[in-house]
Scaffold this active site. Structure first.
Site, mmCIF file in Angstrom:
data_model
loop_
_atom_site.group_PDB
_atom_site.id
_atom_site.type_symbol
_atom_site.label_atom_id
_atom_site.label_comp_id
_atom_site.label_asym_id
_atom_site.label_seq_id
_atom_site.Cartn_x
_atom_site.Cartn_y
_atom_site.Cartn_z
ATOM 1 N N HIS A 152 -3.024 10.978 0.541
ATOM 2 C CA HIS A 152 -2.493 10.693 1.880
ATOM 3 C C HIS A 152 -1.896 11.989 2.430
ATOM 4 C CE1 HIS A 152 -0.892 7.342 4.648
ATOM 5 N NE2 HIS A 152 -0.668 8.500 5.256
ATOM 6 N N ARG B 259 0.852 -1.183 0.000
ATOM 7 C CA ARG B 259 0.000 0.000 0.000
ATOM 8 C C ARG B 259 0.892 1.240 0.000
ATOM 9 N NH1 ARG B 259 -2.869 3.120 4.868
ATOM 10 N NH2 ARG B 259 -3.558 4.822 3.547
ATOM 11 N N ASN C 214 -7.488 1.876 9.960
ATOM 12 C CA ASN C 214 -6.175 2.194 10.530
ATOM 13 C C ASN C 214 -6.337 2.225 12.040
ATOM 14 O OD1 ASN C 214 -5.484 2.580 7.863
ATOM 15 N ND2 ASN C 214 -4.992 4.745 8.063
ATOM 16 N N TYR D 40 -4.427 2.094 15.912
ATOM 17 C CA TYR D 40 -3.218 2.200 16.719
ATOM 18 C C TYR D 40 -3.490 1.987 18.209
ATOM 19 C CZ TYR D 40 -0.774 3.629 12.542
ATOM 20 O OH TYR D 40 -0.228 3.614 11.285
ATOM 21 N N GLU E 24 -3.641 -0.032 8.239
ATOM 22 C CA GLU E 24 -2.480 0.412 9.011
ATOM 23 C C GLU E 24 -2.566 -0.162 10.411
ATOM 24 O OE1 GLU E 24 -1.506 4.577 9.299
ATOM 25 O OE2 GLU E 24 -1.935 4.939 7.181
#
Length: 457
Positions: free
Chosen positions: A123, A79, A290, A292, A364
């Site tokens: 992005h 990606r 994504n 985290y 991600e």
């Protein structure tokens, strides 16, 4: 391997991620125009270590070396993102053929190595010419994005089987336009909401443009976090619900349900919102997550900072406060390591959206640790990164066992790189980069991921 690999489906897609501005360098090569981030990094005090991304990891010139590293790793997909201003220096108008040729070469190199190219069209690096005309506060930027998407797809769709329109519109809205800590550096707080709507509109118009150009398997990469109330008290629960609405549901609901999660919020947005929502909610082939860490949120505390979002201090005058999450290890970025938060998130999304939720990809997931080469052996022993990903892969497997339809997992990132407002202070890569020599050194986590991919097939 330090732990058994859970059994994933044979066609599960293992990948790595990166973005153009963070790795390419070569800011003026072959006719590339400046982006909002080029301008932002030149403003004194914006980047914590005073650096810029003019070289970054020089991927623009060393992409063959980097693709060879991915091939050795054994990933099924890469990606990356396309620099909008490398293809259209002013964001619209004349196509820069040399810039587009770079991505043509990159895609060919990936295909020759048996790696699926997965381009992200935006992005964060808005062409500066468009930013100076309002950027994402202007509806025109969404329309320019659709034209740009068409240009890229017409060149690459014959070899690219999977596309991403926009990456993390929440962060662009909050950090770029709301708090001014990212490009373009505007501090508009709630007046930043038009940037959210226009990015969502760009996504919808981009889906239309991609499909018209023959692209298939189209999704978005959206940041999501579980939101934990700081207590069971009504004020803390209310603050957490508001935070969840502004950072999760504001972006997911329009795409997945065709409506904003709150009528009062929708009334603050520009343009023919009802008509725009029909475009924004065009069916997707998949939805990217994504992840985290979770966020712990409570009522604001007078005269106290509201906390941190991605390492960024949040002002005290907001209607919620970010509280620390204690009892967990933390990365070098200060983010709590909560693998089960990924399982919680995936299960909660399935419960919230039901059949409206398309298949998912983790686009991600990663961690910042500053481990460098051992002076004697040259090895980069990053056991904490291995432990991080072992925990998250296991949590992902549990979520799938509970019914989450997840088709792939992309580690952020393949290389250490320019980490936005942090500069080069945070290292997320599976491959260590010496920023003086640009030498690449695979870390022990690289070998771990290679073994996981082999065992997970």
């Amino acid at each position: 391997m330090t732990a058994p690999v859970p059994a994933f489906p044979a066609d599960f897609l293992w990948g790595v991620s990166a973005s153009a501005f963070q790795i390419e360098g070569a800011p003026t090569a072959d006719g590339r125009g400046p982006s909002s981030w080029d301008a932002f990094t030149k403003e004194p005090g914006r980047i914590r270590d005073g650096s810029h991304a003019d070289v970054a990891t020089d991927h623009y010139r060393r992409y063959r070396e980097d693709v060879a590293l991915m091939a050795e790793l054994g990933v099924g997909a890469y990606r990356f993102s396309v620099s909008w201003s490398r293809v259209l220096p002013d964001g619209h108008g004349q196509v820069n053929r040399k810039g587009l040729d770079f991505y043509d070469r990159l895609v060919d190199e990936l295909c020759a190595a048996g790696i699926t190219p997965v381009p992200t069209l935006f992005h964060w690096d808005t062409p500066l010419a468009l930013e100076e005309k309002g950027g994402w506060l202007s509806r025109d930027t969404a329309e320019r994005f659709a034209a740009y998407a068409s240009v890229v797809a017409q060149r690459l769709a014959d070899r690219v089987p999977m596309w991403i329109t926009v990456n993390e519109p929440a962060e662009v809205t909050l950090l770029g336009y709301g708090l001014g800590e990212h490009a373009p550096g505007k501090r508009l707080v709630f007046d930043a909401l038009p940037a959210a709507h226009h990015q969502l509109l760009a996504h919808g118009l981009g889906v239309q443009a991609l499909r018209a150009a023959g692209a298939r398997q189209i999704g978005i990469a959206a940041s999501h976090s579980p939101v934990w109330p700081a207590s069971d008290g009504a004020e803390d629960r209310g603050a957490a619900e508001l935070y969840d609405l502004l950072t999760n549901r504001l972006f997911a609901d329009p795409i997945l349900t065709g409506a904003y999660p709150d009528e009062g919020l929708a009334s603050l947005l520009p343009g023919p919102v009802a008509e725009d929502l029909k475009t924004i909610s065009a069916p997707l082939d998949w939805y990217g997550i994504n992840y985290y860490n979770p966020m712990r949120v409570g009522a604001p505390q007078p005269a106290a900072p509201a906390g941190q979002f991605g390492g960024i201090e949040i002002p005290a005058d907001l209607p919620f406060g970010i509280r620390p999450i204690e009892g967990y290890e933390h990365t070098d970025f200060g983010w709590p390591v909560v693998p089960d938060g990924l399982r919680e998130l995936l299960v909660s999304l399935r419960e919230r959206y039901g059949d409206r939720l398309p298949p998912l990809y983790i686009t991600e997931n990663g961690c910042s640790y500053g481990d460098g080469p051992d002076p004697a052996t040259g090895r980069v022993a990053d056991a904490r990164r291995i432990a991080y990903h072992e925990g998250h892969v296991a949590a992902l497997h549990r979520a799938m066992a509970e019914g989450a339809d997840v088709r792939g997992y992309f580690i952020w990132s393949i290389l250490d790189n320019f980490e936005w407002a942090e500069g080069y202070r945070q290292r997320f890569g599976l491959v260590h980069v010496d920023y003086e020599t640009l030498e690449r050194t695979p870390k022990e986590s690289y070998a771990w991921y290679r073994d996981l991919i082999k065992g997970g097939r």
